[in-house]
Design an enzyme around this catalytic site. Structure first.
Site, PDB file in Angstrom:
ATOM      1  N   ARG A 121      31.037  42.134  53.706  1.00 24.24           N
ATOM      2  CA  ARG A 121      31.275  41.575  55.062  1.00 24.24           C
ATOM      3  C   ARG A 121      32.452  42.003  55.487  1.00 24.24           C
ATOM      4  O   ARG A 121      33.591  42.201  54.833  1.00 24.24           O
ATOM      5  CB  ARG A 121      31.000  40.244  54.964  1.00 24.24           C
ATOM      6  CG  ARG A 121      32.136  39.268  54.240  1.00 24.24           C
ATOM      7  CD  ARG A 121      31.764  37.816  53.927  1.00 24.24           C
ATOM      8  NE  ARG A 121      30.513  37.882  52.745  1.00 24.24           N
ATOM      9  CZ  ARG A 121      30.100  36.893  52.610  1.00 24.24           C
ATOM     10  NH1 ARG A 121      29.795  35.703  53.551  1.00 24.24           N
ATOM     11  NH2 ARG A 121      29.078  36.930  51.460  1.00 24.24           N
ATOM     12  N   TYR A 152       5.142  25.961  46.316  1.00 21.07           N
ATOM     13  CA  TYR A 152       6.258  25.324  45.328  1.00 21.07           C
ATOM     14  C   TYR A 152       5.487  25.100  44.203  1.00 21.07           C
ATOM     15  O   TYR A 152       4.323  24.415  44.146  1.00 21.07           O
ATOM     16  CB  TYR A 152       6.963  24.420  45.731  1.00 21.07           C
ATOM     17  CG  TYR A 152       8.322  24.145  45.048  1.00 21.07           C
ATOM     18  CD1 TYR A 152       9.336  25.058  44.952  1.00 21.07           C
ATOM     19  CD2 TYR A 152       8.563  23.118  44.325  1.00 21.07           C
ATOM     20  CE1 TYR A 152      10.486  24.798  43.975  1.00 21.07           C
ATOM     21  CE2 TYR A 152       9.581  23.006  43.578  1.00 21.07           C
ATOM     22  CZ  TYR A 152      10.671  23.802  43.376  1.00 21.07           C
ATOM     23  OH  TYR A 152      11.751  23.532  42.757  1.00 21.07           O
ATOM     24  N   ASN A 162      22.160  20.380  44.097  1.00 19.31           N
ATOM     25  CA  ASN A 162      23.003  21.292  43.943  1.00 19.31           C
ATOM     26  C   ASN A 162      23.883  21.261  42.801  1.00 19.31           C
ATOM     27  O   ASN A 162      24.447  21.851  41.866  1.00 19.31           O
ATOM     28  CB  ASN A 162      23.620  21.644  45.187  1.00 19.31           C
ATOM     29  CG  ASN A 162      22.760  22.504  46.148  1.00 19.31           C
ATOM     30  OD1 ASN A 162      21.950  23.059  45.724  1.00 19.31           O
ATOM     31  ND2 ASN A 162      23.525  23.199  47.200  1.00 19.31           N
ATOM     32  N   TYR A 200      18.340  31.486  38.210  1.00 18.02           N
ATOM     33  CA  TYR A 200      17.711  30.201  38.786  1.00 18.02           C
ATOM     34  C   TYR A 200      17.265  30.254  40.408  1.00 18.02           C
ATOM     35  O   TYR A 200      17.216  29.078  40.997  1.00 18.02           O
ATOM     36  CB  TYR A 200      18.874  29.021  38.770  1.00 18.02           C
ATOM     37  CG  TYR A 200      20.067  29.264  39.557  1.00 18.02           C
ATOM     38  CD1 TYR A 200      20.360  28.872  40.772  1.00 18.02           C
ATOM     39  CD2 TYR A 200      21.143  30.218  39.180  1.00 18.02           C
ATOM     40  CE1 TYR A 200      21.550  28.929  41.526  1.00 18.02           C
ATOM     41  CE2 TYR A 200      22.073  30.463  39.807  1.00 18.02           C
ATOM     42  CZ  TYR A 200      22.497  29.558  40.986  1.00 18.02           C
ATOM     43  OH  TYR A 200      23.783  29.928  41.589  1.00 18.02           O
TER      44      TYR A 200
END
Length: 374
Positions: free
Chosen positions: A204, A62, A149, A277
């Protein structure tokens, strides 16, 4: 000082990194904090999630890593794992409060303002109330995940486009990975602000059921599949009917990359913006030359860690706004989207705690959240 504070703390630490088996670098470490607790803010951990960025830090890949230190009385310099979590204020020196907006009280729920503070621990110590953000009024699961989030979703929607809903009444954003935690929060925030959302999800068997949940529960205006996203006939004949008259698709939010990113970018109006992002497909973002030359597309990245380090007040504003939305009943708790693992603080052995966290790192499916039972 409160008698609730123990003499020793227990944290999940690491001194090395491993890409192949990042969970193997972790250990449970009990230590006596070196800070003078009578002059420090002492926090009790309530819950913390295991985020992809936490795993990437353990792998050592990271871009932002916490400094390793000997402050925890380890043989080698070490860092406490984790970037996100919610805490309860256990003790705060009276002289630290000065009747300012940063005043804290025992019992307040708080989260760290900055990343790399180390959250996988039963207790933590902070020296400055300005390094903490109050999140009173949120439920445990929203509070524990709002810093990553929640803030990401809010800033993606609010910080980059000057929306003009009153003029057209038909302004849109498009996003891929529509079932992700951030995307579900994006649709809620957008709906509250009068912005319509076109969410793309992978094909799906239960597509209709998933799409209905995203639309009716989380507020997406319309959900389409990746095959529809990539289909030229659909985009020419069906999409205009979905968008309606005078539609302005002004923002694309990309967290997948690859073909999905180029397909959502094609749906943007002239001089629009695409924010990347994430890159879940591990494929590069490939954009047609024509979008830049003839449509004036701007494509840029968004990294919440860097953005909020440079603009901490914007993070506080985002959290405050989410707290207000939650109190108004406009923001859904992510509880049902999480796999909740419980740390019995008083009875669980170190081995049990470590095994639980390793499972949280390596297991498939929902994001894991560790809830501390006191």
């Amino acid at each position: 000082m409160s008698t609730k504070i123990p003499k020793t703390f227990k944290s999940v630490i690491y001194s090395t990194h491993s890409v192949e088996d990042c969970a193997s670098v972790l250990s449970i470490h009990e230590y006596t904090p070196k800070e003078d607790l009578s002059k420090s803010i002492v926090l009790k951990s309530l819950a913390f999630p295991i985020n992809p960025s936490d795993i990437n830090q353990l792998q050592g890949v990271y871009p932002s890593l916490p400094p390793k230190t000997l402050e925890y009385s380890t043989n080698e310099p070490a860092a406490i794992a984790g970037n996100e979590g919610v805490f309860e204020v256990v003790s705060i020196p009276p002289e630290m409060n000065t009747n300012s907006i940063n005043d804290l009280n025992e019992g307040d729920w708080v989260i760290p303002l900055y990343a790399n503070q180390g959250t996988w621990s039963n207790y933590r110590v902070f020296k400055d109330p300005k390094e903490l953000v109050r999140v009173n009024g949120l439920d445990l699961y929203t509070a524990a995940t709002v810093a990553v989030n929640g803030v990401t979703a809010y800033q993606l929607v609010k910080n980059f486009i000057s929306w003009d809903i009153e003029s057209t009444g038909n302004e849109w954003l498009i996003q891929n990975a529509g079932t992700s935690g951030v995307s579900k929060m994006v649709t809620q925030i957008a709906k509250i602000n009068g912005i319509k959302t076109l969410s793309v999800i992978r094909d799906r068997d239960d597509f209709d059921e998933v799409a209905e949940t995203l639309e009716k529960t989380f507020g997406a205006t319309k959900v389409i599949s990746e095959s529809q996203n990539n289909d030229k006939v659909f985009n020419k004949e069906v999409l205009p009917k979905i968008l309606g008259e005078n539609a302005r698709v002004r923002l694309a939010l990309n967290s997948v990359g690859g073909k999905s990113s180029s397909s959502i970018a094609r749906k943007l109006e002239n001089d629009a913006l695409m924010l990347t992002y994430g890159g879940m497909s591990k494929q590069p973002v490939t954009l047609p030359t024509s979008l830049h030359i003839f449509k004036g597309l701007t494509s840029q990245g968004y990294w919440s860690t860097k953005h909020n380090k440079e603009n901490p007040s914007q993070k506080i504003d985002a959290i405050d706004a989410i707290v207000d939305m939650y109190k108004e009943g406009d923001f859904i708790s992510p509880k049902n989207e999480l796999d909740i693992l419980e740390w019995d603080v008083n009875n669980a052995s170190d081995t049990e705690v470590l095994d639980m966290i390793k499972y949280g790192i390596t297991g498939k499916g929902k994001k894991r959240l560790i809830k501390l039972n006191w």
